[in-house]
Design an enzyme around this catalytic site. Sequence first.
Site, PDB file in Angstrom:
ATOM      1  N   ASP A  26       0.957  -1.188   0.208  1.00 48.18           N
ATOM      2  CA  ASP A  26      -0.080  -0.094   0.171  1.00 48.18           C
ATOM      3  C   ASP A  26       0.924   1.232  -0.138  1.00 48.18           C
ATOM      4  OD1 ASP A  26      -2.345   1.198  -0.112  1.00 48.18           O
ATOM      5  OD2 ASP A  26      -2.551   1.113   2.342  1.00 48.18           O
ATOM      6  N   GLY A  27       0.231   2.336  -0.492  1.00 42.61           N
ATOM      7  CA  GLY A  27       1.017   3.543  -0.495  1.00 42.61           C
ATOM      8  C   GLY A  27       1.431   4.118  -1.860  1.00 42.61           C
ATOM      9  N   GLY A  29      -0.243   5.539  -4.360  1.00 40.20           N
ATOM     10  CA  GLY A  29      -0.638   6.684  -4.755  1.00 40.20           C
ATOM     11  C   GLY A  29      -0.201   7.829  -3.968  1.00 40.20           C
ATOM     12  N   HIS A  43       2.094   3.348  -8.867  1.00 39.49           N
ATOM     13  CA  HIS A  43       2.002   2.061  -9.407  1.00 39.49           C
ATOM     14  C   HIS A  43       3.004   1.398 -10.118  1.00 39.49           C
ATOM     15  CE1 HIS A  43      -1.903   2.322  -7.328  1.00 39.49           C
ATOM     16  NE2 HIS A  43      -2.539   2.942  -8.167  1.00 39.49           N
ATOM     17  N   SER A  71      -7.735  -5.296  -5.013  1.00 37.65           N
ATOM     18  CA  SER A  71      -8.714  -5.946  -4.341  1.00 37.65           C
ATOM     19  C   SER A  71      -9.969  -5.952  -5.030  1.00 37.65           C
ATOM     20  CB  SER A  71      -8.777  -5.036  -2.830  1.00 37.65           C
ATOM     21  OG  SER A  71      -9.577  -4.008  -3.237  1.00 37.65           O
ATOM     22  N   ASN A  74     -11.153  -2.264  -5.236  1.00 35.29           N
ATOM     23  CA  ASN A  74     -10.408  -1.537  -5.840  1.00 35.29           C
ATOM     24  C   ASN A  74     -11.040  -0.979  -7.291  1.00 35.29           C
ATOM     25  OD1 ASN A  74      -7.058  -2.632  -4.778  1.00 35.29           O
ATOM     26  ND2 ASN A  74      -8.350  -0.783  -4.190  1.00 35.29           N
ATOM     27  N   ARG A  77     -12.259   2.920  -7.891  1.00 37.28           N
ATOM     28  CA  ARG A  77     -11.215   3.562  -8.310  1.00 37.28           C
ATOM     29  C   ARG A  77     -11.670   4.430  -9.566  1.00 37.28           C
ATOM     30  NH1 ARG A  77      -5.486   2.717  -5.773  1.00 37.28           N
ATOM     31  NH2 ARG A  77      -6.431   1.955  -3.525  1.00 37.28           N
ATOM     32  N   ARG A 200      -5.034  -1.612   8.920  1.00 32.26           N
ATOM     33  CA  ARG A 200      -6.018  -2.426   8.553  1.00 32.26           C
ATOM     34  C   ARG A 200      -5.790  -3.511   7.509  1.00 32.26           C
ATOM     35  NH1 ARG A 200      -7.530   2.745   6.867  1.00 32.26           N
ATOM     36  NH2 ARG A 200      -7.140   3.105   4.749  1.00 32.26           N
ATOM     37  N   GLU A 213       1.052 -13.174  12.528  1.00 31.39           N
ATOM     38  CA  GLU A 213       1.683 -12.155  13.053  1.00 31.39           C
ATOM     39  C   GLU A 213       1.410 -11.082  12.039  1.00 31.39           C
ATOM     40  OE1 GLU A 213       3.013 -12.041  16.105  1.00 31.39           O
ATOM     41  OE2 GLU A 213       2.447 -14.080  16.372  1.00 31.39           O
TER      42      GLU A 213
HETATM   43  C1  IPE Z   1      -5.405  -2.817  -0.205  1.00 32.48           C
HETATM   44  O1  IPE Z   1      -5.157  -1.271  -0.230  1.00 32.48           O
HETATM   45  C2  IPE Z   1      -5.488  -3.365  -1.671  1.00 32.48           C
HETATM   46  C3  IPE Z   1      -3.953  -3.510  -2.172  1.00 32.48           C
HETATM   47  C4  IPE Z   1      -2.938  -3.111  -1.532  1.00 32.48           C
HETATM   48  C5  IPE Z   1      -4.170  -4.140  -3.493  1.00 32.48           C
HETATM   49  P1  IPE Z   1      -6.437  -0.207  -0.590  1.00 32.48           P
HETATM   50  O2  IPE Z   1      -5.495   1.182  -0.472  1.00 32.48           O
HETATM   51  O3  IPE Z   1      -7.309  -0.643  -1.669  1.00 32.48           O
HETATM   52  O4  IPE Z   1      -7.156  -0.445   1.068  1.00 32.48           O
HETATM   53  P2  IPE Z   1      -7.771   0.603   1.722  1.00 32.48           P
HETATM   54  O5  IPE Z   1      -8.884   1.366   0.885  1.00 32.48           O
HETATM   55  O6  IPE Z   1      -6.837   1.819   2.279  1.00 32.48           O
HETATM   56  O7  IPE Z   1      -8.577   0.076   2.872  1.00 32.48           O
HETATM   57  C1  IPE Z   2      -1.606   0.310  -3.302  1.00 33.19           C
HETATM   58  O1  IPE Z   2      -1.443   1.511  -3.390  1.00 33.19           O
HETATM   59  C2  IPE Z   2      -2.050  -0.313  -4.797  1.00 33.19           C
HETATM   60  C3  IPE Z   2      -3.379  -0.749  -4.945  1.00 33.19           C
HETATM   61  C4  IPE Z   2      -4.227  -0.669  -4.348  1.00 33.19           C
HETATM   62  C5  IPE Z   2      -3.623  -1.240  -6.459  1.00 33.19           C
HETATM   63  P1  IPE Z   2      -2.608   2.746  -3.184  1.00 33.19           P
HETATM   64  O2  IPE Z   2      -3.263   2.927  -4.564  1.00 33.19           O
HETATM   65  O3  IPE Z   2      -3.700   2.310  -2.571  1.00 33.19           O
HETATM   66  O4  IPE Z   2      -1.911   3.935  -2.611  1.00 33.19           O
HETATM   67  P2  IPE Z   2      -2.514   4.941  -1.557  1.00 33.19           P
HETATM   68  O5  IPE Z   2      -3.173   4.133  -0.467  1.00 33.19           O
HETATM   69  O6  IPE Z   2      -3.506   5.711  -2.346  1.00 33.19           O
HETATM   70  O7  IPE Z   2      -1.424   5.918  -1.161  1.00 33.19           O
HETATM   71 MG    MG Z   3      -4.128   2.391  -0.344  1.00 36.74          MG
END
Ligand code: IPE
Ligand code: IPE
Ligand code: MG
Length: 248
Positions: A26-27, A29, A43, A71, A74, A77, A200, A213
């Site tokens: 995650d992260g 974006g 990405h 997910s 997702n 989006r 989460r 864990e």
């Molecule tokens: C979880 O991240 C899904 C993936 C890393 C592929 P999200 O960014 O979609 O989750 P939320 O929306 O913060 O819970």
């Molecule tokens: C995780 O990064 C990758 C996917 C869910 C596809 P995010 O796209 O959720 O990045 P943030 O959470 O918005 O920073």
């Molecule tokens: Mg995210």
Amino acid sequence: MQNRFKDDAISDPAHTGPRHVAIIMDGNGRWATQRGRPRLFGHHAGARRVREVVETCPDIGVEYLTIFAFSTENWKRTQVEVAGLMSLFRRYIAKEARALDDFGVRVRFIGDRVRLDKKLIKLMDELEVLTSGNTRVNLTIALNYGGRDEVARATKRLALEVAAGNIDPETVDEAALVKFLDTQVLPDPDLVIRTSGEARISNFLLWQSAYAEYEFVDTLWPDFSREEFTRLCAKYGSRERRFGGVKT
Ligand code: IPE
Ligand code: IPE
Ligand code: MG
């Protein structure tokens, strides 16, 4: 615990590190936004981090690595981001297939394929077949995956078997349901890592992580490194897992 990080870690009985690590990447974006760039830039940077983590696995005795790429939620989006991600997955598979195979990685996909486009499904199938003889690292990519969706799909298939008279409903127990999960052939994850500071699960491996864990780290996925991965796996080795029992 140090033994864990020798080359022969897997066959080492003193190996205390995780055998199966699952990562919520995650992260991406936020990483891009911090740089004033579109989310897809993040990405792409995130996808480039995967190889280093995969290639660290044999050094630290991780036999199974499962990564959350997309997910079932997702799809909410923007169309631009979803289409960009689907195109990235296609390009990633086409570009990385050779390197993954050369390294001895067996790739599997989990999640519901129904909503994915045919070209992507074909590439996924081909990569699974190409790498099916490999044993060095088991990489599972969760694509259009949701833990609840997986349990619902498994339940439906189980119900169909019951309705067809192939399974006696009285015999339905945990083991009976597990046979229908996408992860059927995988051990449960020992350690689940989530990057980006969110604490989460976001519908990842709900059933399988009952006794995992967890490590939540602030690093945004495109900055995640071999060093951090190794450190988190070493930390796992010092934890005491009780599985509901008491220390003996
Ligand atoms: C979880 O991240 C899904 C993936 C890393 C592929 P999200 O960014 O979609 O989750 P939320 O929306 O913060 O819970
Ligand atoms: C995780 O990064 C990758 C996917 C869910 C596809 P995010 O796209 O959720 O990045 P943030 O959470 O918005 O920073
Ligand atoms: Mg995210």
